[in-house]
Design a protein around this motif. Structure first.
Motif, PDB file in Angstrom:
ATOM      1  N   UNK A 195       0.812  -1.269  -0.069  1.00 58.29           N
ATOM      2  CA  UNK A 195       0.266   0.347  -0.251  1.00 58.29           C
ATOM      3  C   UNK A 195       1.017   0.887   0.403  1.00 58.29           C
ATOM      4  N   UNK A 196       2.362   0.727   0.202  1.00 60.43           N
ATOM      5  CA  UNK A 196       3.118   2.716   0.247  1.00 60.43           C
ATOM      6  C   UNK A 196       3.748   2.453  -1.023  1.00 60.43           C
ATOM      7  N   UNK A 197       3.689   2.101  -1.632  1.00 60.62           N
ATOM      8  CA  UNK A 197       4.759   2.341  -2.655  1.00 60.62           C
ATOM      9  C   UNK A 197       3.762   3.325  -4.130  1.00 60.62           C
ATOM     10  N   UNK A 198       2.951   3.728  -3.780  1.00 61.32           N
ATOM     11  CA  UNK A 198       2.769   5.384  -4.305  1.00 61.32           C
ATOM     12  C   UNK A 198       2.101   4.872  -6.273  1.00 61.32           C
ATOM     13  N   UNK A 199       2.106   3.709  -6.367  1.00 55.19           N
ATOM     14  CA  UNK A 199       1.664   3.522  -7.762  1.00 55.19           C
ATOM     15  C   UNK A 199       0.242   3.233  -7.691  1.00 55.19           C
ATOM     16  N   UNK A 200      -0.719   3.525  -8.377  1.00 58.26           N
ATOM     17  CA  UNK A 200      -1.834   3.630  -8.790  1.00 58.26           C
ATOM     18  C   UNK A 200      -3.008   2.565  -9.608  1.00 58.26           C
ATOM     19  N   UNK A 201      -3.696   2.439  -9.681  1.00 55.29           N
ATOM     20  CA  UNK A 201      -4.400   1.225  -9.995  1.00 55.29           C
ATOM     21  C   UNK A 201      -5.720   1.262  -9.950  1.00 55.29           C
ATOM     22  N   UNK A 202      -6.231   0.746 -12.021  1.00 57.55           N
ATOM     23  CA  UNK A 202      -7.894   1.529 -11.679  1.00 57.55           C
ATOM     24  C   UNK A 202      -8.899  -0.250 -11.559  1.00 57.55           C
ATOM     25  N   UNK A 232      -6.830   5.061  -1.040  1.00 54.53           N
ATOM     26  CA  UNK A 232      -5.271   5.713  -1.189  1.00 54.53           C
ATOM     27  C   UNK A 232      -4.302   5.178  -2.574  1.00 54.53           C
ATOM     28  N   UNK A 233      -4.386   3.896  -3.156  1.00 57.01           N
ATOM     29  CA  UNK A 233      -4.045   3.137  -4.750  1.00 57.01           C
ATOM     30  C   UNK A 233      -4.230   2.853  -5.181  1.00 57.01           C
ATOM     31  N   UNK A 234      -5.352   3.462  -5.209  1.00 53.20           N
ATOM     32  CA  UNK A 234      -6.912   4.022  -6.454  1.00 53.20           C
ATOM     33  C   UNK A 234      -6.562   4.384  -7.058  1.00 53.20           C
ATOM     34  N   UNK A 235      -6.685   5.096  -8.909  1.00 50.86           N
ATOM     35  CA  UNK A 235      -7.163   6.282  -9.787  1.00 50.86           C
ATOM     36  C   UNK A 235      -7.904   7.237  -8.838  1.00 50.86           C
TER      37      UNK A 235
END
Length: 328
Positions: free
Chosen positions: A206-213, A229-232
């Motif tokens: 959850x801390x990687x900063x990447x966003x997912x659809x 927080x991880x979502x677009x």
């Protein structure tokens, strides 16, 4: 016929091998000679009667005793007889289905609309691993997540029954897939097609900063705020399961997360395959994918019919990679 009957809530030893009358198919029903079934958390919840909240809910576990005395939602076998009004199936047909109960018996009656021909390239044992887990993954990704080509999809719990199917389905839909699992299942998840695999014992995904659809949360072991927080901005948070508790969980966590839905831009959804009316059509879709070589069941262990309590006990430990199946 022989059947393992659950007369009271409790451990797997409460499943007692009993003689029951062989059921007769009613209108629109098919009698199946069960050749294989699988064991999954769905059975565990009915066996233990947990969470307790589910005992009092409409259509739930049953207040004082199990609502489903014969468990086993996944069934693969041979059509023994058909009831009035059934067309398209006949004695001897190889079929598979997801029913609310019946797999822990030698025979089961199910609605014909919930049946599909068994994939020709699968054994009965392999086919029994498919219906509930793969059906859940299909609905979670195709219908709820609306995964499309090029989407970034994160699957938390990628090595379990639902997760192993979800990784393959997301790839079949053209997504870039990141799977989260423990260290001993990294190679398995990668072999199923995951583009990236995160070892949760070494990294907080959850801390990687990447966003997912799409975030498909099967494990349910991270706070809702972290998942969102991880979502677009228009991403989908799709819930399937989560850590169980005696009183409320995982239902309480699901309600808590879904309550945020009206106040955020992301979609929050809970996938429920058991109460659908289109499971037969969805099984046909899965059959097409399986016969095309795009979907393969992963089986962790196989047990005999007489070993059903041991199979349930092993599944209850929560360490199975893929599915636990039972052959009759």
């Amino acid at each position: 016929m022989k059947a393992f009957v659950l007369s009271s809530y409790g451990p797997p030893d409460n499943l007692q091998l009993t003689d029951l009358p062989t059921p007769a198919p009613g209108r629109g029903e098919v009698l199946i000679r069960v050749r294989a079934t699988s064991v999954q958390p769905y059975d565990w919840h009915f066996m233990r009667g947990e969470p307790y909240l589910a005992r009092v809910m409409p259509g739930g576990l049953g207040l004082r005793r199990p609502a489903l005395p014969v468990l086993g939602a996944d069934i693969a076998g041979l059509v023994e007889a058909v009831g009035p009004g059934v067309t398209g199936f006949g004695p001897g047909d190889e079929v598979y289905t997801m029913s609310k109960q019946g797999g822990f018996a030698q025979y089961a009656c199910v609605p014909a609309d919930d049946l599909a021909p068994k994939p020709r390239n699968l054994t009965f044992e392999e086919a029994a691993a498919v219906p509930l887990a793969a059906g859940t993954a299909l609905l979670a990704l195709r219908d709820d997540g609306q995964v499309k080509k090029g989407d970034n999809v994160l699957i938390n719990g990628a090595s379990g029954g639902v997760g192993t199917f979800a990784v393959q389905l997301a790839k079949a839909f053209g997504a870039h897939v990141t799977g989260v699992c423990g260290p001993r299942n990294i190679d398995l998840v990668r072999s199923l097609g995951a583009d990236e695999v995160i070892d949760y014992s070494k990294e907080d995904f959850t801390l990687g900063g990447r966003r997912y659809e799409v975030f498909l949360d099967i494990a349910g072991n991270r706070p809702a705020s972290a998942g969102l927080r991880m979502l677009t901005r228009k991403g989908a948070y799709v819930l399937v399961g989560g850590r169980s508790g005696r009183w409320v969980q995982p239902a309480g966590r699901m309600f808590s997360i879904m309550a945020r839905g009206p106040f955020i831009s992301q979609r929050v959804l809970r996938t429920d395959v058991v109460n659908r009316t289109d499971n037969g059509r969805n099984l046909m879709t899965l059959t097409e994918l399986i016969e095309a070589g795009k979907l393969t069941p992963v089986i962790d262990r196989s047990y005999t019919f007489e070993e059903i309590p041991s199979a349930v006990r092993y599944q209850e430990e929560g360490h199975a990679a893929g599915k636990v199946v039972v052959t009759h």
